[in-house]
Design a protein around this motif. Structure first.
Motif, PDB file in Angstrom:
ATOM      1  N   GLU A  78       0.519  -0.926  -0.508  1.00 43.00           N
ATOM      2  CA  GLU A  78       0.102  -0.045  -0.167  1.00 43.00           C
ATOM      3  C   GLU A  78       0.839   0.982  -0.312  1.00 43.00           C
ATOM      4  O   GLU A  78       0.689   2.558  -0.513  1.00 43.00           O
ATOM      5  CB  GLU A  78      -1.224  -0.267   1.101  1.00 43.00           C
ATOM      6  CG  GLU A  78      -1.685   1.165   1.394  1.00 43.00           C
ATOM      7  CD  GLU A  78      -3.543   1.105   1.645  1.00 43.00           C
ATOM      8  OE1 GLU A  78      -4.132   2.180   1.840  1.00 43.00           O
ATOM      9  OE2 GLU A  78      -3.042  -0.351   2.359  1.00 43.00           O
ATOM     10  N   ASP A 133      -6.742  -3.623  -3.689  1.00 44.10           N
ATOM     11  CA  ASP A 133      -6.227  -5.364  -2.910  1.00 44.10           C
ATOM     12  C   ASP A 133      -6.574  -6.334  -2.459  1.00 44.10           C
ATOM     13  O   ASP A 133      -8.255  -6.290  -2.512  1.00 44.10           O
ATOM     14  CB  ASP A 133      -5.857  -4.520  -1.765  1.00 44.10           C
ATOM     15  CG  ASP A 133      -4.997  -4.975  -0.412  1.00 44.10           C
ATOM     16  OD1 ASP A 133      -4.078  -5.560  -1.313  1.00 44.10           O
ATOM     17  OD2 ASP A 133      -4.578  -4.557   0.687  1.00 44.10           O
ATOM     18  N   ARG A 137     -16.902   2.985  -5.842  1.00 42.82           N
ATOM     19  CA  ARG A 137     -15.311   3.339  -5.998  1.00 42.82           C
ATOM     20  C   ARG A 137     -15.248   4.132  -7.260  1.00 42.82           C
ATOM     21  O   ARG A 137     -14.216   4.610  -7.215  1.00 42.82           O
ATOM     22  CB  ARG A 137     -15.319   2.163  -5.390  1.00 42.82           C
ATOM     23  CG  ARG A 137     -15.647   1.558  -3.338  1.00 42.82           C
ATOM     24  CD  ARG A 137     -15.205   2.615  -2.575  1.00 42.82           C
ATOM     25  NE  ARG A 137     -15.915   2.021  -1.207  1.00 42.82           N
ATOM     26  CZ  ARG A 137     -14.887   1.992  -0.788  1.00 42.82           C
ATOM     27  NH1 ARG A 137     -13.498   1.627  -0.488  1.00 42.82           N
ATOM     28  NH2 ARG A 137     -15.474   1.148   0.715  1.00 42.82           N
ATOM     29  N   HIS A 184       0.732   7.651  -6.996  1.00 36.87           N
ATOM     30  CA  HIS A 184      -0.073   7.969  -6.913  1.00 36.87           C
ATOM     31  C   HIS A 184       0.156   9.350  -7.100  1.00 36.87           C
ATOM     32  O   HIS A 184      -0.256  10.565  -7.317  1.00 36.87           O
ATOM     33  CB  HIS A 184      -1.571   7.930  -5.975  1.00 36.87           C
ATOM     34  CG  HIS A 184      -2.564   8.525  -6.262  1.00 36.87           C
ATOM     35  ND1 HIS A 184      -3.709   8.825  -6.702  1.00 36.87           N
ATOM     36  CD2 HIS A 184      -2.952   9.802  -5.143  1.00 36.87           C
ATOM     37  CE1 HIS A 184      -4.254   9.764  -6.842  1.00 36.87           C
ATOM     38  NE2 HIS A 184      -4.196  10.384  -6.044  1.00 36.87           N
ATOM     39  N   ASN A 213     -10.666  -3.148  -0.254  1.00 30.99           N
ATOM     40  CA  ASN A 213      -9.919  -4.313   0.122  1.00 30.99           C
ATOM     41  C   ASN A 213     -11.244  -5.681   0.022  1.00 30.99           C
ATOM     42  O   ASN A 213     -11.751  -5.771   0.522  1.00 30.99           O
ATOM     43  CB  ASN A 213     -10.015  -5.093   1.456  1.00 30.99           C
ATOM     44  CG  ASN A 213      -8.932  -5.792   2.332  1.00 30.99           C
ATOM     45  OD1 ASN A 213      -9.034  -6.652   1.358  1.00 30.99           O
ATOM     46  ND2 ASN A 213      -8.036  -5.732   2.679  1.00 30.99           N
ATOM     47  N   VAL A 263       1.487   2.032  -3.669  1.00 34.03           N
ATOM     48  CA  VAL A 263      -0.069   2.058  -3.860  1.00 34.03           C
ATOM     49  C   VAL A 263       0.711   4.739  -4.097  1.00 34.03           C
ATOM     50  O   VAL A 263      -0.060   5.031  -4.937  1.00 34.03           O
ATOM     51  CB  VAL A 263      -1.172   1.700  -3.626  1.00 34.03           C
ATOM     52  CG1 VAL A 263      -2.540   2.227  -4.672  1.00 34.03           C
ATOM     53  CG2 VAL A 263      -0.833   0.319  -3.834  1.00 34.03           C
ATOM     54  N   ASN A 264       0.567   4.578  -2.978  1.00 32.87           N
ATOM     55  CA  ASN A 264       0.030   5.862  -1.926  1.00 32.87           C
ATOM     56  C   ASN A 264       2.059   6.375  -3.206  1.00 32.87           C
ATOM     57  O   ASN A 264       0.889   7.909  -3.649  1.00 32.87           O
ATOM     58  CB  ASN A 264       0.418   5.818  -0.918  1.00 32.87           C
ATOM     59  CG  ASN A 264      -0.509   5.099  -0.037  1.00 32.87           C
ATOM     60  OD1 ASN A 264      -2.020   5.348  -0.450  1.00 32.87           O
ATOM     61  ND2 ASN A 264      -0.755   4.592   1.186  1.00 32.87           N
ATOM     62  N   LYS A 317     -10.019   2.940  -2.709  1.00 32.02           N
ATOM     63  CA  LYS A 317      -9.123   2.147  -1.836  1.00 32.02           C
ATOM     64  C   LYS A 317     -10.442   0.120  -1.891  1.00 32.02           C
ATOM     65  O   LYS A 317     -11.679   1.519  -1.034  1.00 32.02           O
ATOM     66  CB  LYS A 317      -8.088   1.951  -1.186  1.00 32.02           C
ATOM     67  CG  LYS A 317      -7.175   3.334  -1.120  1.00 32.02           C
ATOM     68  CD  LYS A 317      -6.217   3.161   0.322  1.00 32.02           C
ATOM     69  CE  LYS A 317      -4.817   3.884  -0.319  1.00 32.02           C
ATOM     70  NZ  LYS A 317      -3.898   4.521   1.251  1.00 32.02           N
ATOM     71  N   LEU A 326      -7.613   8.709  -4.319  1.00 31.79           N
ATOM     72  CA  LEU A 326      -6.837   7.731  -4.249  1.00 31.79           C
ATOM     73  C   LEU A 326      -7.811   6.663  -3.754  1.00 31.79           C
ATOM     74  O   LEU A 326      -7.911   6.674  -2.489  1.00 31.79           O
ATOM     75  CB  LEU A 326      -5.915   7.142  -3.416  1.00 31.79           C
ATOM     76  CG  LEU A 326      -5.173   6.140  -3.532  1.00 31.79           C
ATOM     77  CD1 LEU A 326      -4.701   5.778  -4.756  1.00 31.79           C
ATOM     78  CD2 LEU A 326      -3.915   6.785  -2.788  1.00 31.79           C
ATOM     79  N   PHE A 339      -7.626   1.540  -6.045  1.00 40.81           N
ATOM     80  CA  PHE A 339      -6.733   0.665  -5.977  1.00 40.81           C
ATOM     81  C   PHE A 339      -7.293  -0.827  -4.890  1.00 40.81           C
ATOM     82  O   PHE A 339      -8.381  -0.659  -3.910  1.00 40.81           O
ATOM     83  CB  PHE A 339      -6.077   0.591  -4.940  1.00 40.81           C
ATOM     84  CG  PHE A 339      -5.312  -0.111  -3.951  1.00 40.81           C
ATOM     85  CD1 PHE A 339      -3.530  -0.883  -4.798  1.00 40.81           C
ATOM     86  CD2 PHE A 339      -4.946   0.125  -2.608  1.00 40.81           C
ATOM     87  CE1 PHE A 339      -3.251  -1.627  -4.059  1.00 40.81           C
ATOM     88  CE2 PHE A 339      -4.088  -1.095  -1.785  1.00 40.81           C
ATOM     89  CZ  PHE A 339      -3.317  -2.517  -2.475  1.00 40.81           C
TER      90      PHE A 339
END
Length: 247
Positions: free
Chosen positions: A47, A111, A99, A54, A68, A50-51, A66, A64, A109
């Protein structure tokens, strides 16, 4: 500035594997239409990558978002991702955007993508290929311009062999894979990370622990860290909380 600003989670380390990943991040940040698959054990820092991607991309001022995949029940995941119309199922008392729609212009994203059902994999593949989707209970096609990033701690090739993950989705995602190394394979970074977490938790808990003892260093270096960087961070937080002096 608050603690979150000063010690924002970042990709720390000087090992060859981490230096390679930093270079990959720079390339991907400059090419923000390329979808990405990040593989690695739990706690390796997926993660954080990912951050960073971005934040360094031209999409940094857009959302951004996310999800899960392993934390949302399968029957709710499609609605969570694509939204739903009022009355489309029991409990759908109003329209809700998903989302994907919320991430328009930014980064989406997912996950633990290895936990997706085969049915959801088909719908996700269509979205990745066309950038279009429909809310649950609607036939209207909507469009979302997103950079898509997926991550998994599972072996997708093994899941494919067991017919639990679609090959076409795997190869669609695997255009640019990033493989996160286990902490046990980058032992040279352990002390750098430990000192970073020491400073972070000194600030958080109002302590002034100046250094790690030699026995503590030896234990940190000898341990195999099955929980990876997350386990090391938790270990250092516990050590700062329980420390009785500043040594």
């Amino acid at each position: 500035r608050g603690l979150g600003d000063v010690y924002k989670r970042q990709l720390l380390g000087e090992s060859s594997a981490i230096c390679r990943i930093r270079q990959e991040i720079r390339v991907l940040a400059e090419n923000d239409n390329v979808d990405i698959l990040i593989c690695g054990e739990t706690g390796t820092g997926k993660e954080v990558v990912v951050n960073t991607i971005h934040e360094q991309s031209s999409r940094h001022d857009k959302p951004l978002v996310k999800i899960n995949c392993g934390a949302i029940p399968e029957n709710l995941l499609e609605s969570e991702l694509f939204g739903h119309e009022k009355g489309s199922f029991t409990g759908a008392t109003s329209r809700r955007i998903g989302r994907a729609e919320a991430a328009d212009g930014g980064t989406l994203f997912l996950d633990e993508i290895g936990d997706l059902s085969l049915q959801m994999q088909v719908k996700l593949l269509r979205f990745l290929q066309e950038k279009t989707f429909s809310r649950v209970g609607s036939n209207r096609e909507l469009h979302a311009d997103v950079r898509f990033i997926a991550a998994t701690s599972r072996n997708l090739e093994e899941l494919m062999a067991a017919n639990k993950f679609r090959e076409d989705l795997y190869y669609r995602l695997n255009i640019f894979p990033i493989v996160m190394p286990d902490l046990s394979k980058r032992k040279g970074d352990v002390m750098l990370l430990a000192e970073h977490f020491l400073s972070k938790f000194n600030l958080k808990y109002g302590k002034d622990i100046k250094r790690l003892s030699t026995p503590a260093i030896n234990m940190l270096m000898a341990y195999h860290w099955p929980g990876n960087v997350r386990e090391l961070e938790n270990c250092m937080e516990r050590a700062v909380i329980t420390a009785q002096d500043d040594c």
